[in-house]
Design an enzyme around this catalytic site. Structure first.
Site, PDB file in Angstrom:
ATOM      1  CG  ASN A 191      -1.681   1.241   1.450  1.00 34.13           C
ATOM      2  OD1 ASN A 191      -1.792   2.057   0.536  1.00 34.13           O
ATOM      3  ND2 ASN A 191      -2.227   1.421   2.643  1.00 34.13           N
TER       4      ASN A 191
ATOM      5  CE  LYS B 285       0.025   3.420   4.729  1.00 29.19           C
ATOM      6  NZ  LYS B 285       0.013   3.549   6.162  1.00 29.19           N
TER       7      LYS B 285
ATOM      8  CG  HIS C  63      -5.809   1.918   5.072  1.00 26.29           C
ATOM      9  ND1 HIS C  63      -5.377   2.957   5.863  1.00 26.29           N
ATOM     10  CD2 HIS C  63      -4.790   1.040   5.003  1.00 26.29           C
ATOM     11  CE1 HIS C  63      -4.132   2.706   6.249  1.00 26.29           C
ATOM     12  NE2 HIS C  63      -3.743   1.555   5.745  1.00 26.29           N
TER      13      HIS C  63
ATOM     14  CD  GLU D 102      -2.909   5.723   6.556  1.00 26.40           C
ATOM     15  OE1 GLU D 102      -2.887   5.763   5.319  1.00 26.40           O
ATOM     16  OE2 GLU D 102      -2.000   5.187   7.234  1.00 26.40           O
TER      17      GLU D 102
ATOM     18  CD  GLU E 283      -3.408  -2.506   7.316  1.00 23.19           C
ATOM     19  OE1 GLU E 283      -2.248  -2.615   6.918  1.00 23.19           O
ATOM     20  OE2 GLU E 283      -4.149  -1.594   6.968  1.00 23.19           O
TER      21      GLU E 283
ATOM     22  N   GLY F 193       2.391   2.472  10.664  1.00 21.53           N
ATOM     23  CA  GLY F 193       3.326   3.578  10.484  1.00 21.53           C
ATOM     24  C   GLY F 193       4.018   4.027  11.750  1.00 21.53           C
TER      25      GLY F 193
ATOM     26  CB  SER G 139       5.215  -1.401  11.989  1.00 24.84           C
ATOM     27  OG  SER G 139       4.805  -0.055  12.178  1.00 24.84           O
TER      28      SER G 139
END
Ligand code: PGA
Length: 249
Positions: free
Chosen positions: A11, A13, A91, A93, A163, A169, A208
Protein backbone atom coordinates in the site's frame (compact mmCIF):
# COMPACT_ATOMS: atom_id res chain seq x y z
CA UNK A 1 -9.93 -28.16 3.36
CA UNK A 2 -9.27 -25.30 0.96
CA UNK A 3 -5.62 -24.53 0.55
CA UNK A 4 -4.75 -20.88 0.94
CA UNK A 5 -2.01 -19.11 -0.98
CA UNK A 6 0.09 -16.44 0.71
CA UNK A 7 -0.31 -12.85 -0.43
CA UNK A 8 1.88 -9.80 0.04
CA UNK A 9 0.24 -6.48 -0.80
CA UNK A 10 1.97 -3.11 -0.95
CA UNK A 11 0.00 0.00 0.00
CA UNK A 12 1.88 3.04 -1.27
CA UNK A 13 -0.60 5.50 0.28
CA UNK A 14 0.01 8.99 -1.19
CA UNK A 15 3.60 8.17 -2.15
CA UNK A 16 5.45 6.94 -5.19
CA UNK A 17 6.26 8.05 -8.72
CA UNK A 18 6.59 6.64 -12.21
CA UNK A 19 10.28 6.05 -11.47
CA UNK A 20 9.38 3.97 -8.43
CA UNK A 21 6.86 1.94 -10.46
CA UNK A 22 9.68 1.07 -12.83
CA UNK A 23 12.11 0.18 -10.07
CA UNK A 24 9.70 -1.88 -7.97
CA UNK A 25 8.01 -3.65 -10.88
CA UNK A 26 11.38 -4.85 -12.18
CA UNK A 27 12.18 -6.29 -8.75
CA UNK A 28 8.70 -7.85 -8.41
CA UNK A 29 8.88 -9.42 -11.85
CA UNK A 30 12.15 -11.07 -10.87
CA UNK A 31 10.77 -12.52 -7.65
CA UNK A 32 7.24 -13.44 -8.82
CA UNK A 33 6.27 -17.07 -8.44
CA UNK A 34 3.16 -19.24 -8.63
CA UNK A 35 3.26 -19.85 -4.87
CA UNK A 36 2.70 -16.20 -3.88
CA UNK A 37 0.29 -13.43 -4.89
CA UNK A 38 1.92 -9.99 -4.99
CA UNK A 39 -0.45 -7.04 -5.35
CA UNK A 40 0.40 -3.33 -5.42
CA UNK A 41 -1.83 -0.43 -4.40
CA UNK A 42 -0.27 2.74 -5.83
CA UNK A 43 -2.10 6.08 -6.03
CA UNK A 44 -4.80 6.09 -8.77
CA UNK A 45 -2.73 7.79 -11.54
CA UNK A 46 0.04 5.18 -11.23
CA UNK A 47 -2.25 2.14 -11.57
CA UNK A 48 -2.04 1.97 -15.40
CA UNK A 49 1.76 2.10 -15.33
CA UNK A 50 1.91 -0.60 -12.65
CA UNK A 51 -0.40 -2.83 -14.68
CA UNK A 52 1.57 -2.18 -17.85
CA UNK A 53 4.69 -3.26 -16.00
CA UNK A 54 2.98 -6.61 -15.34
CA UNK A 55 2.18 -6.20 -11.64
CA UNK A 56 -1.26 -7.18 -10.27
CA UNK A 57 -2.71 -3.97 -8.87
CA UNK A 58 -5.61 -2.36 -7.11
CA UNK A 59 -6.86 0.96 -5.80
CA UNK A 60 -6.55 2.22 -2.22
CA UNK A 61 -10.25 3.12 -2.10
CA UNK A 62 -13.23 3.49 -4.43
CA UNK A 63 -16.44 5.50 -4.39
CA UNK A 64 -19.38 3.51 -3.05
CA UNK A 65 -21.75 5.06 -5.58
CA UNK A 66 -22.48 4.45 -9.22
CA UNK A 67 -21.25 7.17 -11.62
CA UNK A 68 -22.79 10.57 -11.00
CA UNK A 69 -22.24 13.98 -9.46
CA UNK A 70 -19.49 13.13 -6.94
CA UNK A 71 -16.72 15.60 -7.69
CA UNK A 72 -13.30 14.19 -6.96
CA UNK A 73 -14.41 10.59 -6.47
CA UNK A 74 -13.28 7.64 -8.59
CA UNK A 75 -15.71 5.06 -9.94
CA UNK A 76 -14.91 1.42 -9.19
CA UNK A 77 -15.91 0.37 -12.71
CA UNK A 78 -13.17 2.59 -14.17
CA UNK A 79 -10.61 0.95 -11.89
CA UNK A 80 -11.80 -2.46 -13.01
CA UNK A 81 -11.72 -1.38 -16.68
CA UNK A 82 -8.07 -0.42 -16.32
CA UNK A 83 -7.37 -4.06 -15.51
CA UNK A 84 -7.05 -3.74 -11.74
CA UNK A 85 -8.26 -6.73 -9.72
CA UNK A 86 -8.47 -5.46 -6.14
CA UNK A 87 -9.36 -2.49 -4.01
CA UNK A 88 -8.70 -1.76 -0.36
CA UNK A 89 -11.81 -0.79 1.61
CA UNK A 90 -11.90 0.62 5.11
CA UNK A 91 -8.19 1.33 5.54
CA UNK A 92 -7.77 2.95 8.97
CA UNK A 93 -6.60 6.22 7.39
CA UNK A 94 -9.86 6.35 5.40
CA UNK A 95 -11.82 5.58 8.55
CA UNK A 96 -10.05 8.13 10.76
CA UNK A 97 -9.04 11.01 8.43
CA UNK A 98 -11.94 10.78 5.96
CA UNK A 99 -14.53 9.67 8.51
CA UNK A 100 -15.63 6.53 6.70
CA UNK A 101 -17.83 4.52 9.01
CA UNK A 102 -18.54 0.80 8.78
CA UNK A 103 -21.71 1.42 6.75
CA UNK A 104 -19.77 3.35 4.12
CA UNK A 105 -17.11 0.65 4.13
CA UNK A 106 -19.75 -2.06 3.63
CA UNK A 107 -21.20 -0.06 0.73
CA UNK A 108 -17.74 0.19 -0.85
CA UNK A 109 -17.25 -3.54 -0.34
CA UNK A 110 -20.54 -4.18 -2.17
CA UNK A 111 -19.71 -1.78 -4.99
CA UNK A 112 -16.30 -3.41 -5.49
CA UNK A 113 -17.84 -6.85 -5.84
CA UNK A 114 -20.55 -5.49 -8.16
CA UNK A 115 -17.94 -4.44 -10.68
CA UNK A 116 -15.78 -7.53 -10.18
CA UNK A 117 -13.03 -6.09 -7.99
CA UNK A 118 -11.94 -8.16 -4.99
CA UNK A 119 -12.22 -6.03 -1.85
CA UNK A 120 -9.54 -6.23 0.82
CA UNK A 121 -11.47 -5.29 3.96
CA UNK A 122 -9.18 -3.56 6.47
CA UNK A 123 -10.10 -3.88 10.14
CA UNK A 124 -8.33 -3.11 13.40
CA UNK A 125 -8.54 -1.52 16.80
CA UNK A 126 -7.00 1.67 18.15
CA UNK A 127 -4.51 1.71 20.99
CA UNK A 128 -7.11 2.73 23.58
CA UNK A 129 -9.52 0.07 22.33
CA UNK A 130 -6.81 -2.56 22.83
CA UNK A 131 -5.99 -1.19 26.29
CA UNK A 132 -9.67 -1.47 27.19
CA UNK A 133 -9.83 -5.07 25.93
CA UNK A 134 -12.17 -4.08 23.08
CA UNK A 135 -10.09 -5.51 20.22
CA UNK A 136 -12.37 -8.46 19.44
CA UNK A 137 -15.52 -6.38 19.77
CA UNK A 138 -14.24 -3.68 17.41
CA UNK A 139 -12.95 -6.10 14.79
CA UNK A 140 -16.14 -8.17 14.97
CA UNK A 141 -18.31 -5.08 14.45
CA UNK A 142 -16.25 -3.99 11.43
CA UNK A 143 -16.71 -7.43 9.83
CA UNK A 144 -20.36 -7.71 10.86
CA UNK A 145 -21.19 -4.51 8.98
CA UNK A 146 -20.33 -6.37 5.76
CA UNK A 147 -22.02 -9.63 6.79
CA UNK A 148 -25.21 -7.80 7.78
CA UNK A 149 -25.39 -6.00 4.45
CA UNK A 150 -24.34 -8.80 2.12
CA UNK A 151 -24.40 -12.10 4.01
CA UNK A 152 -21.39 -14.18 4.97
CA UNK A 153 -21.11 -15.64 1.44
CA UNK A 154 -19.85 -12.25 0.21
CA UNK A 155 -16.63 -12.81 2.15
CA UNK A 156 -15.76 -15.71 -0.16
CA UNK A 157 -14.47 -13.36 -2.84
CA UNK A 158 -12.63 -11.05 -0.52
CA UNK A 159 -9.55 -10.74 1.63
CA UNK A 160 -9.43 -9.43 5.20
CA UNK A 161 -6.49 -7.38 6.44
CA UNK A 162 -6.09 -7.09 10.19
CA UNK A 163 -4.22 -3.85 10.84
CA UNK A 164 -4.13 -2.63 14.43
CA UNK A 165 -4.26 1.16 14.17
CA UNK A 166 -1.54 1.56 16.81
CA UNK A 167 0.86 -0.47 14.64
CA UNK A 168 0.35 1.42 11.36
CA UNK A 169 3.33 3.58 10.48
CA UNK A 170 4.49 3.64 14.08
CA UNK A 171 7.21 0.98 14.06
CA UNK A 172 5.24 -0.80 16.82
CA UNK A 173 4.39 -4.16 15.27
CA UNK A 174 1.95 -6.52 16.95
CA UNK A 175 3.86 -9.53 18.24
CA UNK A 176 3.30 -12.69 16.20
CA UNK A 177 1.20 -14.05 19.09
CA UNK A 178 -0.93 -10.89 19.38
CA UNK A 179 -1.56 -10.90 15.64
CA UNK A 180 -2.23 -14.64 15.48
CA UNK A 181 -4.77 -14.36 18.31
CA UNK A 182 -6.80 -11.79 16.39
CA UNK A 183 -6.47 -13.67 13.09
CA UNK A 184 -7.70 -16.83 14.78
CA UNK A 185 -10.56 -14.89 16.34
CA UNK A 186 -11.55 -13.60 12.88
CA UNK A 187 -11.33 -17.03 11.26
CA UNK A 188 -13.26 -18.72 14.09
CA UNK A 189 -15.94 -16.04 13.99
CA UNK A 190 -16.49 -16.58 10.28
CA UNK A 191 -16.17 -20.37 10.64
CA UNK A 192 -19.14 -20.31 12.99
CA UNK A 193 -21.19 -19.17 9.97
CA UNK A 194 -19.39 -21.07 7.19
CA UNK A 195 -16.39 -23.20 8.03
CA UNK A 196 -15.27 -23.95 4.45
CA UNK A 197 -15.34 -20.27 3.59
CA UNK A 198 -13.34 -19.42 6.72
CA UNK A 199 -10.70 -22.04 5.93
CA UNK A 200 -10.24 -20.64 2.44
CA UNK A 201 -10.23 -16.97 3.48
CA UNK A 202 -6.97 -15.07 3.11
CA UNK A 203 -6.30 -12.94 6.21
CA UNK A 204 -3.37 -10.52 5.98
CA UNK A 205 -1.58 -8.76 8.81
CA UNK A 206 -0.57 -5.11 8.43
CA UNK A 207 1.16 -2.58 10.65
CA UNK A 208 4.90 -1.86 10.57
CA UNK A 209 5.76 -5.10 8.80
CA UNK A 210 9.38 -5.07 7.66
CA UNK A 211 11.96 -7.55 6.41
CA UNK A 212 13.03 -8.32 10.00
CA UNK A 213 9.65 -9.22 11.48
CA UNK A 214 7.78 -10.61 8.45
CA UNK A 215 9.04 -14.17 8.73
CA UNK A 216 7.83 -14.71 12.29
CA UNK A 217 4.47 -13.06 11.56
CA UNK A 218 3.88 -15.06 8.37
CA UNK A 219 4.83 -18.30 10.15
CA UNK A 220 1.65 -18.05 12.26
CA UNK A 221 -1.10 -20.51 11.36
CA UNK A 222 -3.78 -17.92 10.56
CA UNK A 223 -1.59 -15.20 9.04
CA UNK A 224 -1.63 -15.61 5.27
CA UNK A 225 0.65 -12.74 4.33
CA UNK A 226 0.87 -9.01 4.82
CA UNK A 227 -0.35 -5.56 3.83
CA UNK A 228 2.79 -3.49 3.74
CA UNK A 229 2.91 0.31 3.86
CA UNK A 230 6.26 2.04 4.36
CA UNK A 231 8.39 -0.98 3.48
CA UNK A 232 6.60 -1.39 0.13
CA UNK A 233 8.29 1.81 -1.08
CA UNK A 234 11.75 0.23 -0.88
CA UNK A 235 12.42 -2.53 -3.40
CA UNK A 236 14.94 -4.40 -1.24
CA UNK A 237 12.69 -4.49 1.82
CA UNK A 238 9.54 -5.33 -0.12
CA UNK A 239 11.20 -8.18 -2.01
CA UNK A 240 12.67 -9.60 1.20
CA UNK A 241 9.17 -9.51 2.73
CA UNK A 242 7.73 -11.24 -0.36
CA UNK A 243 10.36 -13.95 -0.19
CA UNK A 244 9.64 -14.56 3.49
CA UNK A 245 5.98 -15.26 2.62
CA UNK A 246 6.71 -18.00 0.10
CA UNK A 247 5.66 -21.42 1.32
CA UNK A 248 4.21 -20.18 4.62
CA UNK A 249 0.50 -20.97 4.27
P1 PGA B 1 2.87 0.47 7.56
O1 PGA B 1 1.41 0.64 6.92
O2 PGA B 1 3.41 -0.85 7.03
O3 PGA B 1 3.65 1.64 7.09
O4 PGA B 1 2.67 0.41 9.04
C1 PGA B 1 0.54 -0.44 6.73
C2 PGA B 1 -0.75 0.03 6.13
O5 PGA B 1 -1.20 1.14 6.46
O6 PGA B 1 -1.37 -0.68 5.31
Amino acid sequence: MTKRKPMVAGNWKMNGSLALVEQLSDAINETKSAELDIVLFPPFPLIPAMLKAGVISGSQTICENEPGAYTGEVDAQLIKDLGAQYTLVGHSERRSIYKENSTTVANKFARAQNVGLTPILCVGESESERENALTEQVVAAQIDAVIEKLGVAALKDSVIAYEPVWAIGTGKTASPEQAQNVHKFIRDKIAALDSNLAQGLTILYGGSVNEKNSESLFAQADIDGGLIGGASLKADSFIAICNSAKGTV
